[in-house]
Design a protein around this motif. Structure first.
Motif, PDB file in Angstrom:
ATOM      1  N   HIS A 127      35.782  44.054  12.988  1.00 25.18           N
ATOM      2  CA  HIS A 127      34.386  44.505  12.828  1.00 25.18           C
ATOM      3  C   HIS A 127      33.554  43.257  12.176  1.00 25.18           C
ATOM      4  N   VAL A 128      33.427  42.015  13.085  1.00 30.53           N
ATOM      5  CA  VAL A 128      32.601  41.204  12.887  1.00 30.53           C
ATOM      6  C   VAL A 128      31.930  40.718  14.066  1.00 30.53           C
ATOM      7  N   GLN A 129      32.234  40.972  15.405  1.00 35.72           N
ATOM      8  CA  GLN A 129      31.162  40.464  16.469  1.00 35.72           C
ATOM      9  C   GLN A 129      29.894  41.216  16.556  1.00 35.72           C
ATOM     10  N   MET A 130      29.997  42.314  15.799  1.00 35.37           N
ATOM     11  CA  MET A 130      28.652  43.109  15.834  1.00 35.37           C
ATOM     12  C   MET A 130      27.492  42.462  15.200  1.00 35.37           C
ATOM     13  N   ASN A 131      27.857  41.448  14.243  1.00 34.40           N
ATOM     14  CA  ASN A 131      26.734  40.412  13.770  1.00 34.40           C
ATOM     15  C   ASN A 131      26.715  39.182  14.581  1.00 34.40           C
ATOM     16  N   VAL A 132      27.009  39.124  15.732  1.00 28.74           N
ATOM     17  CA  VAL A 132      27.289  37.863  16.320  1.00 28.74           C
ATOM     18  C   VAL A 132      26.437  38.165  17.773  1.00 28.74           C
ATOM     19  N   ALA A 133      25.247  37.310  17.921  1.00 31.77           N
ATOM     20  CA  ALA A 133      24.576  37.414  19.297  1.00 31.77           C
ATOM     21  C   ALA A 133      25.154  36.852  20.297  1.00 31.77           C
ATOM     22  N   ASP A 134      25.866  35.589  20.093  1.00 31.52           N
ATOM     23  CA  ASP A 134      26.292  34.660  21.325  1.00 31.52           C
ATOM     24  C   ASP A 134      27.915  35.080  21.200  1.00 31.52           C
ATOM     25  N   PHE A 155      39.572  44.827  16.699  1.00 34.40           N
ATOM     26  CA  PHE A 155      39.442  46.152  16.347  1.00 34.40           C
ATOM     27  C   PHE A 155      37.768  46.279  16.177  1.00 34.40           C
ATOM     28  N   ASP A 156      37.182  46.803  17.183  1.00 28.80           N
ATOM     29  CA  ASP A 156      35.681  46.384  16.831  1.00 28.80           C
ATOM     30  C   ASP A 156      34.712  47.734  17.613  1.00 28.80           C
ATOM     31  N   VAL A 157      33.419  47.565  17.312  1.00 33.04           N
ATOM     32  CA  VAL A 157      32.504  48.572  17.367  1.00 33.04           C
ATOM     33  C   VAL A 157      31.670  48.139  18.746  1.00 33.04           C
ATOM     34  N   CYS A 158      31.347  48.997  19.579  1.00 35.06           N
ATOM     35  CA  CYS A 158      30.614  48.862  20.866  1.00 35.06           C
ATOM     36  C   CYS A 158      29.480  49.886  20.922  1.00 35.06           C
ATOM     37  N   ARG A 159      28.644  49.737  21.693  1.00 34.78           N
ATOM     38  CA  ARG A 159      27.532  50.700  21.892  1.00 34.78           C
ATOM     39  C   ARG A 159      28.075  51.334  23.409  1.00 34.78           C
ATOM     40  N   ASP A 184      32.472  47.009  28.262  1.00 36.48           N
ATOM     41  CA  ASP A 184      32.789  45.929  29.309  1.00 36.48           C
ATOM     42  C   ASP A 184      31.980  44.759  29.037  1.00 36.48           C
ATOM     43  N   GLU A 185      31.180  44.538  28.401  1.00 35.32           N
ATOM     44  CA  GLU A 185      30.380  43.387  27.909  1.00 35.32           C
ATOM     45  C   GLU A 185      31.279  42.647  26.692  1.00 35.32           C
ATOM     46  N   LEU A 186      31.897  43.306  25.980  1.00 30.27           N
ATOM     47  CA  LEU A 186      32.820  42.732  24.898  1.00 30.27           C
ATOM     48  C   LEU A 186      34.063  42.062  25.487  1.00 30.27           C
ATOM     49  N   ALA A 243      28.930  59.402  12.166  1.00 34.11           N
ATOM     50  CA  ALA A 243      28.059  60.178  12.873  1.00 34.11           C
ATOM     51  C   ALA A 243      27.848  59.636  14.396  1.00 34.11           C
ATOM     52  N   ALA A 244      27.627  58.190  14.371  1.00 33.05           N
ATOM     53  CA  ALA A 244      27.388  57.555  15.536  1.00 33.05           C
ATOM     54  C   ALA A 244      28.508  57.526  16.461  1.00 33.05           C
ATOM     55  N   VAL A 245      29.915  57.503  16.079  1.00 30.21           N
ATOM     56  CA  VAL A 245      30.933  57.434  16.810  1.00 30.21           C
ATOM     57  C   VAL A 245      31.429  58.771  16.979  1.00 30.21           C
ATOM     58  N   SER A 246      31.139  59.916  16.187  1.00 28.05           N
ATOM     59  CA  SER A 246      31.470  61.446  16.388  1.00 28.05           C
ATOM     60  C   SER A 246      30.537  61.767  17.653  1.00 28.05           C
ATOM     61  N   ASP A 247      29.287  61.306  17.679  1.00 28.50           N
ATOM     62  CA  ASP A 247      28.291  61.626  18.694  1.00 28.50           C
ATOM     63  C   ASP A 247      28.365  60.957  19.984  1.00 28.50           C
ATOM     64  N   GLY A 248      29.313  60.076  20.010  1.00 24.36           N
ATOM     65  CA  GLY A 248      29.553  59.327  21.136  1.00 24.36           C
ATOM     66  C   GLY A 248      28.635  58.167  21.581  1.00 24.36           C
ATOM     67  N   VAL A 249      27.560  57.757  20.355  1.00 28.89           N
ATOM     68  CA  VAL A 249      26.655  56.652  20.697  1.00 28.89           C
ATOM     69  C   VAL A 249      27.461  55.282  20.289  1.00 28.89           C
ATOM     70  N   LEU A 250      28.430  55.539  19.727  1.00 30.18           N
ATOM     71  CA  LEU A 250      29.380  53.942  19.305  1.00 30.18           C
ATOM     72  C   LEU A 250      30.673  54.412  19.527  1.00 30.18           C
ATOM     73  N   SER A 251      31.504  53.404  20.157  1.00 28.83           N
ATOM     74  CA  SER A 251      32.759  53.521  20.341  1.00 28.83           C
ATOM     75  C   SER A 251      33.492  52.389  19.379  1.00 28.83           C
ATOM     76  N   VAL A 252      34.911  52.721  19.357  1.00 24.57           N
ATOM     77  CA  VAL A 252      35.626  51.709  18.483  1.00 24.57           C
ATOM     78  C   VAL A 252      36.750  51.529  19.430  1.00 24.57           C
ATOM     79  N   HIS A 253      37.054  50.269  19.813  1.00 25.16           N
ATOM     80  CA  HIS A 253      38.148  49.699  20.513  1.00 25.16           C
ATOM     81  C   HIS A 253      39.152  48.639  19.954  1.00 25.16           C
ATOM     82  N   ARG A 254      40.328  48.951  20.254  1.00 24.81           N
ATOM     83  CA  ARG A 254      41.256  47.933  20.103  1.00 24.81           C
ATOM     84  C   ARG A 254      41.905  47.065  21.083  1.00 24.81           C
ATOM     85  N   GLY A 255      41.813  45.907  20.690  1.00 26.12           N
ATOM     86  CA  GLY A 255      42.212  44.921  22.040  1.00 26.12           C
ATOM     87  C   GLY A 255      42.938  44.166  21.517  1.00 26.12           C
ATOM     88  N   ALA A 256      43.832  43.416  22.676  1.00 28.95           N
ATOM     89  CA  ALA A 256      44.665  42.337  22.404  1.00 28.95           C
ATOM     90  C   ALA A 256      44.686  41.399  23.429  1.00 28.95           C
TER      91      ALA A 256
END
Ligand code: SAM
Length: 260
Positions: A127-134, A155-159, A184-186, A243-256
């Protein structure tokens, strides 16, 4: 601006009405894990990192240090956490001393790019890259500090592209420091920075369940010292995120990912 809270350990002790050293692990889990999924999310990340007591792990954006301490306790490895918010690093250091983990876990106020050591065995960022533009630059900065073959877990949040989340959010109060990518962008940003994808899992449904049980879990922990109580506008930020995750506006992904 987000992350402006100061004197966090004093605030925790005021909320708890006791010394932080007296808090149980479930109580600490409710205050020092600054992300959806709490300690259970860190548990889900751990297998992909392949840690053992000989490894040293880098935690980028370590916050209050809950994930770093959990990783050290679970695997016996050493952890170096870096974060840009000095008051969070101060709190992470004090909580680590109280937990008796100062030998294994330490925290620095620095941009990852300025770290000297370049041979970490693994890294994670939650939950850090959401604050990072580049984002490509951010992940390349992590890659530069890993040995070839090292694992990176996120473990991160996407739109999702289906709307905008309501503000404030845990990582952004006014929206000016929020830079959400699609899944996909992440992945593309991580791969372009020197990593191969090992695993990419949509954890949104699991996170919705976790948020549903969060209130009851915090009440059961039996302390007023909780993350929502500690943060500026904390309850609204958590409710908007859930609410945003529940409504499908945001997703949370786990990546390795593996460093090439
Ligand atoms: C939502 S908190 C997550 C903290 C921690 N990873 C956790 O999960 O408990 C985001 C953290 O990222 C830090 N941060 C934001 N941008 C950063 C950057 N470019 N480099 C390092 N830390 C950053 C903030 O100071 C904050 O502590």
């Amino acid at each position: 601006m987000t992350y402006t809270e100061t004197d966090l350990v004093a605030a925790m002790e005021q909320l708890a009405a006791e010394h932080v050293g007296a808090l149980s692990q479930p109580q600490l889990d409710g205050i020092d894990q600054f992300h959806a999924g709490g300690a259970e999310a860190v548990e889900r990340l751990l297998p992909s990192l392949r840690l053992d007591p000989t490894t040293t792990v880098l935690d980028v954006g370590s916050g209050l240090g809950g994930p770093a301490r959990q990783v050290a306790r679970s695997s016996g490895c050493a952890v170096v956490g870096v974060d840009l918010t000095a008051s969070y690093v101060d709190a992470a250091t004090t909580l680590t001393e109280a937990a008796g983990l100062s030998e294994a876990v330490r925290f620095l106020v620095t941009d990852v790019a300025d770290l000297q050591r370049r041979d970490f065995d693994a890294a994670f960022t939650i939950h850090v890259q959401m604050n990072v533009a580049d984002k490509a630059r951010f992940f390349a900065g992590i890659a530069d500090h890993l040995r070839p073959g090292a694992r990176l877990a996120i473990f991160d949040v996407c739109r999702t592209g289906t709307g905008e989340p309501n503000l404030p959010l845990p990582w952004s109060i006014e929206g000016t420091d929020s830079y959400l990518a699609t899944p996909d962008e992440l992945v593309a940003a991580v791969e372009s920075s020197g990593f191969e994808t090992v695993e990419w899992v949509d954890e949104s449904a699991w996170v919705v369940d976790w948020f549903t049980e969060l209130g009851a879990r915090l009440v059961a922990a039996g302390t007023g010292a909780t993350l929502p109580a500690l943060l500026d506008d904390g309850p609204t930020r958590m409710i908007n995120f859930a609410a945003a995750v529940s409504d499908g506006v945001l997703s949370v992904h786990r990546g390795a990912f593996e460093r090439r």
